[in-house]
Structure formats: structure tokens, C-alpha cells
Design a protein around this motif. Sequence first.
Motif, PDB file in Angstrom:
ATOM      1  N   LYS A   1      46.460  49.139  38.944  1.00 25.00           N
ATOM      2  CA  LYS A   1      44.994  49.225  39.000  1.00 25.00           C
ATOM      3  C   LYS A   1      44.403  48.543  37.767  1.00 25.00           C
ATOM      4  N   ARG A   2      44.962  48.828  36.622  1.00 25.60           N
ATOM      5  CA  ARG A   2      44.490  48.228  35.379  1.00 25.60           C
ATOM      6  C   ARG A   2      44.673  46.706  35.408  1.00 25.60           C
ATOM      7  N   TYR A   3      45.806  46.265  35.965  1.00 29.11           N
ATOM      8  CA  TYR A   3      46.106  44.839  36.106  1.00 29.11           C
ATOM      9  C   TYR A   3      45.094  44.157  37.034  1.00 29.11           C
ATOM     10  N   LEU A   4      44.890  44.751  38.208  1.00 27.50           N
ATOM     11  CA  LEU A   4      43.983  44.136  39.180  1.00 27.50           C
ATOM     12  C   LEU A   4      42.558  44.060  38.638  1.00 27.50           C
ATOM     13  N   CYS A   5      42.144  45.052  37.861  1.00 26.58           N
ATOM     14  CA  CYS A   5      40.821  44.990  37.236  1.00 26.58           C
ATOM     15  C   CYS A   5      40.734  43.842  36.230  1.00 26.58           C
ATOM     16  N   ALA A   6      41.852  43.495  35.626  1.00 24.46           N
ATOM     17  CA  ALA A   6      41.876  42.410  34.638  1.00 24.46           C
ATOM     18  C   ALA A   6      41.876  41.032  35.279  1.00 24.46           C
ATOM     19  N   VAL A   7      42.530  40.891  36.443  1.00 18.96           N
ATOM     20  CA  VAL A   7      42.728  39.549  37.000  1.00 18.96           C
ATOM     21  C   VAL A   7      41.887  39.254  38.242  1.00 18.96           C
ATOM     22  N   ASP A   8      41.294  40.264  38.851  1.00 19.96           N
ATOM     23  CA  ASP A   8      40.507  40.067  40.067  1.00 19.96           C
ATOM     24  C   ASP A   8      39.083  40.542  39.800  1.00 19.96           C
ATOM     25  N   PRO A   9      38.144  39.615  39.627  1.00 16.98           N
ATOM     26  CA  PRO A   9      36.774  39.995  39.250  1.00 16.98           C
ATOM     27  C   PRO A   9      36.098  40.968  40.221  1.00 16.98           C
ATOM     28  N   GLY A  10      36.454  40.952  41.486  1.00 14.38           N
ATOM     29  CA  GLY A  10      35.814  41.837  42.455  1.00 14.38           C
ATOM     30  C   GLY A  10      36.536  43.149  42.675  1.00 14.38           C
ATOM     31  N   TYR A  11      37.700  43.295  42.085  1.00 17.96           N
ATOM     32  CA  TYR A  11      38.508  44.486  42.364  1.00 17.96           C
ATOM     33  C   TYR A  11      37.830  45.776  41.898  1.00 17.96           C
ATOM     34  N   TYR A  12      37.266  45.787  40.719  1.00 16.33           N
ATOM     35  CA  TYR A  12      36.622  46.999  40.196  1.00 16.33           C
ATOM     36  C   TYR A  12      35.578  47.531  41.179  1.00 16.33           C
ATOM     37  N   ASP A  13      34.873  46.624  41.835  1.00 15.04           N
ATOM     38  CA  ASP A  13      33.793  47.022  42.739  1.00 15.04           C
ATOM     39  C   ASP A  13      34.286  47.790  43.958  1.00 15.04           C
ATOM     40  N   ILE A  14      35.558  47.638  44.331  1.00 10.68           N
ATOM     41  CA  ILE A  14      36.058  48.376  45.501  1.00 10.68           C
ATOM     42  C   ILE A  14      36.620  49.745  45.134  1.00 10.68           C
ATOM     43  N   LEU A  15      36.757  50.033  43.846  1.00 14.73           N
ATOM     44  CA  LEU A  15      37.286  51.324  43.417  1.00 14.73           C
ATOM     45  C   LEU A  15      36.296  52.444  43.741  1.00 14.73           C
ATOM     46  N   SER A  16      36.828  53.583  44.136  1.00 15.59           N
ATOM     47  CA  SER A  16      35.978  54.756  44.341  1.00 15.59           C
ATOM     48  C   SER A  16      35.442  55.205  42.981  1.00 15.59           C
ATOM     49  N   PRO A  17      34.361  55.971  42.969  1.00 14.26           N
ATOM     50  CA  PRO A  17      33.842  56.467  41.688  1.00 14.26           C
ATOM     51  C   PRO A  17      34.897  57.234  40.877  1.00 14.26           C
ATOM     52  N   ILE A  18      35.746  57.977  41.548  1.00 14.93           N
ATOM     53  CA  ILE A  18      36.786  58.726  40.846  1.00 14.93           C
ATOM     54  C   ILE A  18      37.805  57.768  40.233  1.00 14.93           C
ATOM     55  N   SER A  19      38.196  56.725  40.978  1.00 14.27           N
ATOM     56  CA  SER A  19      39.137  55.744  40.442  1.00 14.27           C
ATOM     57  C   SER A  19      38.549  54.987  39.257  1.00 14.27           C
ATOM     58  N   ARG A  20      37.253  54.755  39.295  1.00  9.69           N
ATOM     59  CA  ARG A  20      36.602  54.104  38.142  1.00  9.69           C
ATOM     60  C   ARG A  20      36.663  55.009  36.918  1.00  9.69           C
ATOM     61  N   ARG A  21      36.432  56.301  37.122  1.00 12.46           N
ATOM     62  CA  ARG A  21      36.466  57.247  36.010  1.00 12.46           C
ATOM     63  C   ARG A  21      37.876  57.357  35.441  1.00 12.46           C
ATOM     64  N   THR A  22      38.885  57.447  36.314  1.00 13.44           N
ATOM     65  CA  THR A  22      40.250  57.563  35.816  1.00 13.44           C
ATOM     66  C   THR A  22      40.715  56.267  35.157  1.00 13.44           C
ATOM     67  N   LEU A  23      40.193  55.137  35.605  1.00  7.99           N
ATOM     68  CA  LEU A  23      40.535  53.863  34.961  1.00  7.99           C
ATOM     69  C   LEU A  23      40.221  53.918  33.473  1.00  7.99           C
ATOM     70  N   ALA A  24      39.089  54.461  33.132  1.00  9.04           N
ATOM     71  CA  ALA A  24      38.714  54.556  31.716  1.00  9.04           C
ATOM     72  C   ALA A  24      39.685  55.465  30.968  1.00  9.04           C
ATOM     73  N   MET A  25      40.082  56.577  31.584  1.00  9.48           N
ATOM     74  CA  MET A  25      41.030  57.494  30.938  1.00  9.48           C
ATOM     75  C   MET A  25      42.412  56.876  30.811  1.00  9.48           C
ATOM     76  N   GLN A  26      42.736  55.952  31.708  1.00 11.43           N
ATOM     77  CA  GLN A  26      44.066  55.337  31.727  1.00 11.43           C
ATOM     78  C   GLN A  26      44.152  54.098  30.845  1.00 11.43           C
ATOM     79  N   GLY A  27      43.078  53.774  30.160  1.00 12.48           N
ATOM     80  CA  GLY A  27      43.122  52.671  29.210  1.00 12.48           C
ATOM     81  C   GLY A  27      42.303  51.456  29.586  1.00 12.48           C
ATOM     82  N   GLY A  28      41.626  51.486  30.733  1.00  9.35           N
ATOM     83  CA  GLY A  28      40.818  50.348  31.153  1.00  9.35           C
ATOM     84  C   GLY A  28      41.684  49.180  31.597  1.00  9.35           C
ATOM     85  N   PRO A  29      41.061  48.042  31.873  1.00  9.14           N
ATOM     86  CA  PRO A  29      41.827  46.869  32.316  1.00  9.14           C
ATOM     87  C   PRO A  29      42.887  46.458  31.297  1.00  9.14           C
ATOM     88  N   LEU A  30      44.019  46.001  31.794  1.00 10.49           N
ATOM     89  CA  LEU A  30      45.069  45.492  30.909  1.00 10.49           C
ATOM     90  C   LEU A  30      44.573  44.238  30.210  1.00 10.49           C
TER      91      LEU A  30
END
Length: 184
Positions: free
Chosen positions: A105-134
Motif C-alpha cells: 500500500k505504501r509502495y503503490l501510494c509512492a508510485v501510482d499518483p491515483g492510488y491514494y484516491d481509491i483507498l477507503s478512509p480507514i486505509s488512508r488513516r492507517t497509511l499514516a500510522m504505517q509510515g506513509g508512502p515509501l
Amino acid sequence: MSAAEALAAIHTLFDAASSSEYLGESVSVAGHSLRTGARAVAAGAAPALVAAALLHDVGHMLDRDSAAALARGDDIRHEDTGAAWLARWFGPEVTEPVRLHVDAKRYLCAVDPGYYDILSPISRRTLAMQGGPLDGDELAAFQAGGHAEDAAAVRRWDDAGKDPSAVIPPLSAYDDLLASLVRA
């Protein structure tokens, strides 16, 4: 351990999680896992990758307090817990995509500009806890890993596996596939 023992343990875990809340998503954690596995089947994935998709969130099933931990802002590292539990029966072709699906998830947020937009609100919140984009060394290490592509596929099916209206087969539909992957 035998395939029968592995299947019994997996079924027990899924049965217990069939009504477990999944971090505020609109499906249970077991229902989400079944939906993710069904997405992998629909994509024509290899058996080990179907198993990884189906089993990717067993770490949440093992930790009944994962929702409370996440509400506190704690990253419970469910990917590591799940991969370690599965390693009793399965090889790295199943356990590595499970272990890496959060980094995917962190990888896809780093390399795919549109990927973050498809994440659910919960996945967006956990992304921040997991360290954000690689980035930097983490990004390079993930890309160089032997299971990065498989983990990214599991992650995409994971994101698509949150549709409460999806028709899904029962866990028993995967029994033969799982049994065929259990190490002797």
C-alpha cells in the motif's frame, strides 16, 4: 502439521471473525478476506497468490483488539503476525505477499499518483500510522524484493475486497487449494 490441521485452524479463525468488525469498514474481517480471495480468483491468479489474498488479514483475526489498537493510533503490525502464523503451514510464496501487503500500500501510494484516491478512509488513516508512502531506501528495498509484484497485486485486491454487495464463495470453496499448498 498436516493439511487437515491447517484447514481446521484457518476455519476456526474465520468462523470467529465472521462477525468481527473490520476497523470500521462495511464488511467483517472474514468477509473482507473472502472478498479479497474472490478478487484474486477472478483475476486468474496462481493458487499461492489466491491463498495470500484470502489469508492476508489473518493477523487482524488473531488480534481481537486490533480495532481498539488502531483507534488509539497504534500500528499492530498485523501483516507480520499473520505471516508468522501462516508460516507453520505455507511457504514464502504465500507468506511473503501477506507480510508485504501493508508495504505494498505504501509502495503503490509512492508510485501510482491515483492510488491514494481509491483507498477507503480507514486505509488512508492507517497509511499514516504505517509510515506513509515509501521513499528513498525503503522504496528501493521494496522494489528489489522478490515478492513486491505479488504483494502489490494482493494489495489491489485487498482494496477492492471491501464491497459489501459482492457475492462471495464460502471459505470451504478454498479448502482444496489451501490443502494443496500446505508444506509436508
